[in-house]
Design an enzyme around this catalytic site. Structure first.
Site, PDB file in Angstrom:
ATOM      1  N   ILE A 101     -12.714  15.011  -0.278  1.00 20.12           N
ATOM      2  CA  ILE A 101     -13.545  13.865   0.101  1.00 20.12           C
ATOM      3  C   ILE A 101     -12.901  13.067   1.245  1.00 20.12           C
ATOM      4  O   ILE A 101     -13.568  12.339   1.955  1.00 20.12           O
ATOM      5  CB  ILE A 101     -13.824  12.958  -1.128  1.00 20.12           C
ATOM      6  CG1 ILE A 101     -14.914  11.917  -0.854  1.00 20.12           C
ATOM      7  CG2 ILE A 101     -12.553  12.272  -1.618  1.00 20.12           C
ATOM      8  CD1 ILE A 101     -16.270  12.478  -0.541  1.00 20.12           C
ATOM      9  N   ASP A 122      -9.942  12.275 -10.579  1.00 18.81           N
ATOM     10  CA  ASP A 122      -8.774  12.256 -11.446  1.00 18.81           C
ATOM     11  C   ASP A 122      -7.567  11.630 -10.776  1.00 18.81           C
ATOM     12  O   ASP A 122      -6.466  11.758 -11.246  1.00 18.81           O
ATOM     13  CB  ASP A 122      -8.430  13.675 -11.912  1.00 18.81           C
ATOM     14  CG  ASP A 122      -7.945  14.531 -10.761  1.00 18.81           C
ATOM     15  OD1 ASP A 122      -8.046  14.088  -9.597  1.00 18.81           O
ATOM     16  OD2 ASP A 122      -7.462  15.644 -11.008  1.00 18.81           O
ATOM     17  N   ARG A 127      -9.999   7.802  -5.520  1.00 17.30           N
ATOM     18  CA  ARG A 127     -10.878   6.726  -6.004  1.00 17.30           C
ATOM     19  C   ARG A 127     -10.903   5.565  -5.039  1.00 17.30           C
ATOM     20  O   ARG A 127     -11.945   4.994  -4.743  1.00 17.30           O
ATOM     21  CB  ARG A 127     -10.356   6.206  -7.337  1.00 17.30           C
ATOM     22  CG  ARG A 127     -10.691   7.074  -8.485  1.00 17.30           C
ATOM     23  CD  ARG A 127     -10.216   6.367  -9.732  1.00 17.30           C
ATOM     24  NE  ARG A 127     -10.689   7.075 -10.880  1.00 17.30           N
ATOM     25  CZ  ARG A 127      -9.918   7.462 -11.890  1.00 17.30           C
ATOM     26  NH1 ARG A 127      -8.644   7.157 -11.893  1.00 17.30           N
ATOM     27  NH2 ARG A 127     -10.433   8.113 -12.896  1.00 17.30           N
ATOM     28  N   CYS A 178      19.894   6.499  -7.319  1.00 17.86           N
ATOM     29  CA  CYS A 178      21.165   6.915  -7.926  1.00 17.86           C
ATOM     30  C   CYS A 178      20.992   7.303  -9.385  1.00 17.86           C
ATOM     31  O   CYS A 178      21.712   8.166  -9.887  1.00 17.86           O
ATOM     32  CB  CYS A 178      22.225   5.824  -7.779  1.00 17.86           C
ATOM     33  SG  CYS A 178      22.784   5.691  -6.072  1.00 17.86           S
ATOM     34  N   CYS A 460      -9.640 -10.018  -1.954  1.00 22.07           N
ATOM     35  CA  CYS A 460      -9.558  -8.555  -1.898  1.00 22.07           C
ATOM     36  C   CYS A 460      -9.450  -8.068  -0.461  1.00 22.07           C
ATOM     37  O   CYS A 460     -10.227  -8.472   0.407  1.00 22.07           O
ATOM     38  CB  CYS A 460     -10.780  -7.919  -2.565  1.00 22.07           C
ATOM     39  SG  CYS A 460     -10.752  -6.113  -2.490  1.00 22.07           S
ATOM     40  N   CYS A 463     -12.922  -5.200  -0.068  1.00 20.33           N
ATOM     41  CA  CYS A 463     -14.354  -5.520  -0.023  1.00 20.33           C
ATOM     42  C   CYS A 463     -14.646  -6.860   0.652  1.00 20.33           C
ATOM     43  O   CYS A 463     -15.808  -7.191   0.850  1.00 20.33           O
ATOM     44  CB  CYS A 463     -14.976  -5.432  -1.414  1.00 20.33           C
ATOM     45  SG  CYS A 463     -14.517  -6.763  -2.534  1.00 20.33           S
TER      46      CYS A 463
END
Lengths: 643, 533
Positions: A101, A122, A127, A178, A460, A463
């Protein structure tokens, strides 16, 4: 025909359901949820379904991905799913795509061609990508995920609901370099070492691992230790070439063993300071272990390695699945291996991997379904654990820990897919009051919890931006032309980014004359235009191709041009520490408003204000929290996984 | 070579087989690989239970085949579809496990079994074309061949009759009654008794900080915080810190742990005071876990309630193993220190490897000792047959054991008092929906048409005068049932297929806690809830 579409008509009403045959759906993912969803969409009468998945079918999919059979193993999921589900309803046009995608051709123009997008993914990375594309194009999206008996469904629409990125996702657990490379104390440290470090050093790309160490040094980790680790890295060259050598007598597996489980450990032991308050590791002797004469901390090499000890032993998988590790019962890859058996497994898996290199494979990366790599990681992790006095793990447990495996069953996927279709129908009908975020939970008296959707998070970074796109030929159009065109003669000062890269700022315009292609700003990517004063919302410009029959100039600007809203200025004290890397977009102001914003409930009618992205997000984007390994797939650590 | 082994191998073979090739040792066979993602949820024990289960489904509706799909995929042993109907055009349009128009006119059971069996070749499927009513009249023992009987939108008279027969003996199969109408649905599990060892509860067993066993106590007392070097001091496990701090506290408080809020705060302050440096994480953990010091370790009330269960009072040597073990557990708790047996699982904590392992060894040793004592309390005649594996599992889960007692299908609707008790506050919608289904069944029994008015009157008749249902909710519930009394919508069928199969799996595997009573679902207003639980 009439009986077939009763369902859709009941929810959508006669008018919308008439349009169903023309409704264009993009279904991203043909795994567990994807198979269920495809079946439901076909039954409901959605007429145009594009189905995309980059994966092929594995045997472990068949306990739930019911459109696939054993004979389909290794075939494309998207193609096979379409072949199985298609014939059921000949009126449906199915367009399966075996692809990623994130490929460039799936740009904003392409996304605009859909009425709704359904995620059945997944991993976090994909996403977030689809979320951004849907926010950019204002196409409604239904997001979903399952983990064992638990699941969730979330309808998303720009400006109506919060987006997938409005709430920051938990960051994956990371370990200091480490701890992984020289002072492990838990089984997981040894597993990460085997999977992300050793496998790459021997079978991965021939790259200088110095970058990670440089970074660790900057972070203030022990300088002497880092120097030793650098030396160690150099010595891998000899082993690498032995593994690739056609000379069968080279005994590369033994060479690899002696390097990592003997001489590297001896080197570390020479730094006596390190072991003052820690139990020192014990170098392993290849021949003695092989013969079964090696005695480690009083235990013979032929006994199970578990009494070696340790932390983490108690909270491993044994507790959750009811297997009793100690009794040695359970399925056979669930049993503990002795030191001698681990050595045999190390040798055989190394030889199998080396044979693949000689047969032409250039690099081998960890894949939980690739037995050779899983065996290698199992053996190497257990040998290292033994050297450090840490409890061993069975192959079964290591698969889960190294592969970030999430339990997955048919029932949960069926429930979630049913809920997705319902939410999708509400979105298509624009009945925003009925949208719900739904969780499938462990509560016998109330298995589903449905909550009102939340408004967008005003800070955000996804969006709240203003999105637009240009059609252009990146080989001919320059950065300056695009930015000037989008700003439409405005004199405001801006910085321009592609992802995290700065392309220009008010005091640096060297790139303005360069073509987009020369700056690697190509189809499917975004140019991010950030207002220097922070007064105007950030504009993101999606790069699309010119129309096929276009004969004019190399750039078609959007019409109308974007009109980013003015931001409501928030006064914030300057960040106490300067950012470590070159600034990411929009970081002049850091507002931490999420807690107050998060729990505001709405029916999807709120008009959000505009703020800047959260600091947390930006740090994540900069990769500052990731010390584990450069090629670690962090997205796999997402809390809820789907497939 | 095991990798080539067939998928239809039984679980025992898979569990005990050992590969002869040392290089490939430890690799799973195809079957384990196929079921990998679910074995991580219910393990080999749950899988073995699934594989020995036999399921009967009455009627191959879209919902029925969706339920079966979700049971065939994870690998039940056997299923039968009992259905004498042929495929109609409506069936062909909404049932994915028919072959579209090609199936029309053929026997519904044959078509569905054929397509469902394709999903998993280790599951045996059988079609039975007889009329369920005839079977019920002529040969009811037929139903006893199965563990679970599932009936979706079955004729009310037959449901009642079948349910009554299955209820007549506790050893008879459990029954799942599923009803759906358009966007509302409900399902009910009829069972006598359901005991669960592996409830996968999220509560954790006690660490006995407040009642340290002698070795733990001695170990904590032997720690001299003053004399430690800074590294050691920052790595003392919180368990040791708490035992030591509590002992100290008791000396100055008449042998009592912190009781009041003020005392608890004071106790936490003490722990803070034990720090040498502000960044000692082990002391931070001790403070966060301080509640363990004042929470008395007793037998949890849920577990002591089980000791009053009828399964114990009527215990005989032939009682199920669960109750034999429960009886031993009761005896165990009657002796000092009046707790459940200790489990050896020590949570992860800030510590160095050496101290952690030492502590873990102490817990392990004590747990073994207590398990031995528990074992000695199991009556001798049954100890052998129960086996160590089950005893281990029982002790490990002793804090989260569950016994559910079910009720007979339909009995809730006869129980006016229970009906009147059930609705609480806003939750009347689920009762209204349940009663709308019951009214539909009852009208069908009386051969009446389920109009809105008739349904409402019937709901009132069933519920009696003590149940008050908001008019609006009753209208909505009755309206949906009247609108589509038999509609089996594909998306609802898909969703319900997941829900019912999920609970069926919980019942068969005896893992996780299944629903009780009627689970009512409304997909218009998007809620789920239990009635008559």
């Amino acid at each position: 025909m009439s009986a077939r579409y009763t369902h859709a008509r009941a929810i959508l009403g006669p008018e919308m359901s008439e349009r169903l045959p023309e409704t264009k759906v993009l279904l991203v993912g043909a795994g567990g949820i994807g198979c269920e969803l495809l079946k439901n969409l076909v039954l409901a009468g959605f007429g145009q379904i594009t189905l995309l998945d980059l994966d092929t079918i594995d045997l472990s999919n068949l306990n739930r991905q019911f459109l696939f059979r054993k004979k389909d193993v290794k075939k494309s999921k998207a193609m096979t799913a379409a072949q199985t589900a298609g014939p059921f309803n000949p009126n449906v046009h199915l367009h399966p795509i075996h692809g990623n995608i994130k490929d460039p051709q799936f740009d904003m123009e392409w996304f605009r061609g859909f009425d709704i997008v359904l995620n059945a993914l997944d991993n976090l990375d994909a996403r977030r990508h689809v979320n951004k594309m849907c926010m950019a194009t204002q196409v409604p999206l239904v997001e979903s995920g399952t983990a064992g008996y638990l699941g969730q469904v979330q309808p998303l629409l720009k400006d109506r609901t919060e987006c997938f990125d409005c709430i920051s996702k938990p960051t994956p657990k990371t370990f200091p370099v480490c701890t992984i490379r020289s002072t492990p104390s838990q089984p997981i440290h040894c597993i990460v070492w085997a999977k992300s470090y050793l496998l790459g050093q021997l079978f991965g790309e021939d790259e200088d691992a110095g970058g990670e160490l440089d970074e660790a040094e900057k972070q203030g980790e022990n300088a002497q230790e880092i120097a030793t680790l650098r030396k160690e890295a150099q010595a891998f060259k000899a082993v690498r070439s032995a593994l690739r050598s056609k000379d069968k007598s080279s005994n590369a597996a033994k060479m690899a063993f002696e390097k990592v489980f003997n001489s590297d450990i001896r080197n570390l032991l020479s730094m006596s300071d390190m072991w003052r308050s820690r139990a020192p590791p014990v170098p392993l002797d290849f021949d003695a272990v092989k013969k079964g004469t090696f005695v480690l901390r009083g235990i013979s090499a032929t006994g199970p390695a578990t009494n070696g000890s340790a932390k983490g032993n108690s909270n491993g998988h044994a507790a959750t699945n009811g297997q009793s590790g100690a009794s040695g019962s359970g399925l056979k890859d669930q049993r503990a291996l002795s030191l001698q058996e681990n050595l045999a497994l190390f040798v055989s898996s190394t030889e199998r991997l080396a044979a693949r290199l000689r047969a032409g494979e250039e690099t081998i990366l960890f894949d939980k379904d690739d037995d050779d790599t899983l065996d290698f990681v199992t053996a190497a992790a257990n040998l290292r654990s033994a050297a450090y006095g840490i409890a061993g793990k069975s192959r079964w447990e290591i698969k889960e820990m190294a592969g970030n495996i999430i339990p997955a069953i048919a029932t949960t996927n069926a429930i979630v897919a049913g809920l997705i279709v319902l939410q999708a129908m509400h979105l298509l009908k624009k009945s925003y009051n009925t949208l719900r975020n739904i969780h499938l939970q462990f509560k016998p008296t109330m298995p589903l919890s449905a909550v009102m959707i939340s408004p967008p998070n005003m800070s955000c970074g996804i969006c709240r931006n203003t999105y637009t796109s240009v059609q252009c030929d990146p080989t001919r159009v320059t950065l300056g032309e695009v930015v000037k065109g989008i700003l439409d003669g405005s004199e405001r000062e801006v910085s321009v980014y592609e992802a995290q890269r700065v392309l220009s700022d008010p005091d640096w315009d060297d790139n303005n004359e360069r073509t987009l292609e020369s700056l690697s700003v190509t189809r499917g990517k975004f140019l991010t235009i950030v207002d220097e004063e922070g007064e105007v919302a950030t504009v993101e410009v999606g790069i699309c191709s010119l129309p096929a029959n276009h004969s004019g100039g190399p750039l078609i600007l959007p019409s109308p041009l974007p009109d980013p809203p003015r931001k409501v200025k928030v006064t914030v004290p300057p960040p106490s520490t300067p950012p470590k890397k070159r600034a990411a977009p929009d970081d002049e102001e850091v507002t931490e408003l999420e807690p107050a914003m998060k729990r505001l409930k709405t029916n999807g009618t709120a008009e959000p204000n505009l703020y800047t992205p959260s600091k947390k997000r930006r740090l994540e984007d900069d990769g500052l929290v990731l010390l584990e390994a450069p090629n670690e797939k962090v997205e796999d650590d997402d809390i809820i996984e789907v497939d | 070579m095991s990798a080539a082994a067939s998928e239809s191998q039984d679980i025992e073979t898979v569990t005990t087989a050992v590969s002869t090739n040392p290089g490939r040792r430890g690799q799973p066979d195809n079957k384990t690989r196929r079921y990998d993602r679910q074995l991580r949820l219910w393990a080999a024990t749950g899988q073995a239970a699934l594989e020995s289960s036999r399921i009967l489904v009455i009627g191959a509706s879209a919902t029925s085949t969706s339920i079966l799909k979700n049971l065939v995929l994870p690998g039940i042993g056997h299923f039968t579809i009992l259905d004498h109907h042929s495929v109609t055009p409506e069936d062909a349009g909404n049932n994915f496990f028919l072959e579209g128009p090609k199936s029309i006119g053929k026997r519904r059971a044959d078509e569905a079994v054929r397509l469902l069996a394709e999903l998993n070749d280790s599951v045996e499927g059988r079609a039975d074309h007889r009329n369920v009513e005839e079977v019920l009249n002529s040969n009811p023992q037929y139903f006893l061949e199965f563990n679970v009987v599932i009936a979706h939108n079955m004729q009310p008279a037959l449901v009642d009759k079948l349910a009554k027969y299955l209820w007549s003996e506790p050893s008879h199969p459990i029954m799942m009654v599923v009803r759906s109408a358009g966007f509302v649905s409900e399902f009910f599990i009829q069972f006598h008794e359901h005991s669960i060892i592996e409830s996968h509860s999220e509560t954790t067993p006690s660490l006995r900080i407040d009642k340290p066993f002698p070795e733990l106590h001695a170990h904590a007392m032997s720690i001299d915080f003053e004399k430690m070097d800074p590294t050691e001091h920052a790595h003392v496990p919180y368990v040791v810190i708490l035992v030591s701090a509590l002992e100290d506290w008791k000396k100055s408080h008449g042998g009592n742990p912190p009781k009041t809020y003020a005392e608890k705060q004071q106790f936490k302050k003490r722990i803070q005071g034990m720090r040498r440096k502000p960044d000692e994480e082990n002391f931070e953990e001790a403070e966060a876990q301080a509640y363990r010091a004042w929470t008395e370790t007793t037998v949890p009330s849920e577990i002591s309630a089980l000791f009053k269960d009828s399964g114990l009072s009527s215990l005989t040597p032939s009682s199920p193993p669960f109750f034999q073990l429960l009886s031993a557990l009761q005896k165990f708790t009657q002796e000092s220190p009046h707790t459940l047996p200790l489990t050896s699982t020590l949570p992860d904590m800030r510590s160095d490897t050496k101290s952690y392992i030492h502590l873990q060894t102490l817990y392990k040793r004590q747990a073994e000792e207590e398990k031995a004592k528990f074992k000695s309390l199991i009556s001798e005649d049954v100890r052998e047959t129960i086996g160590d594996e089950m005893i281990d599992l029982f002790v490990k889960n002793a804090h989260a054991l569950v016994v559910m007692r079910g009720r007979e299908w339909g009995s809730f609707d006869q129980d006016r008092a229970a009906l009147a008790m059930d609705p609480s506050g806003k939750e009347t919608a689920k009762l209204a929906t349940h009663l709308a289904f019951s009214a539909l069944s009852s009208l069908t029994l009386q051969h009446q048409t389920p109009t809105v008015a008739a349904l409402k009157a019937e709901v009132e008749r069933i519920a009696g005068t003590d149940v008050e249902l908001p008019e609006e909710q009753l209208d909505a519930a009755v309206g949906e049932v009247a609108r589509a009394p038999t509609a089996d919508l594909p998306n609802m069928a898909a969703f319900l297929g997941g829900m019912v199969a999920q609970e069926t799996i919980k019942m068969i595997t005896r893992q996780y806690v299944p629903q009780k009573g009627y689970l009512v679902i409304d997909m218009v207003d998007m809620w789920t809830g239990a009635v008559g639980a």
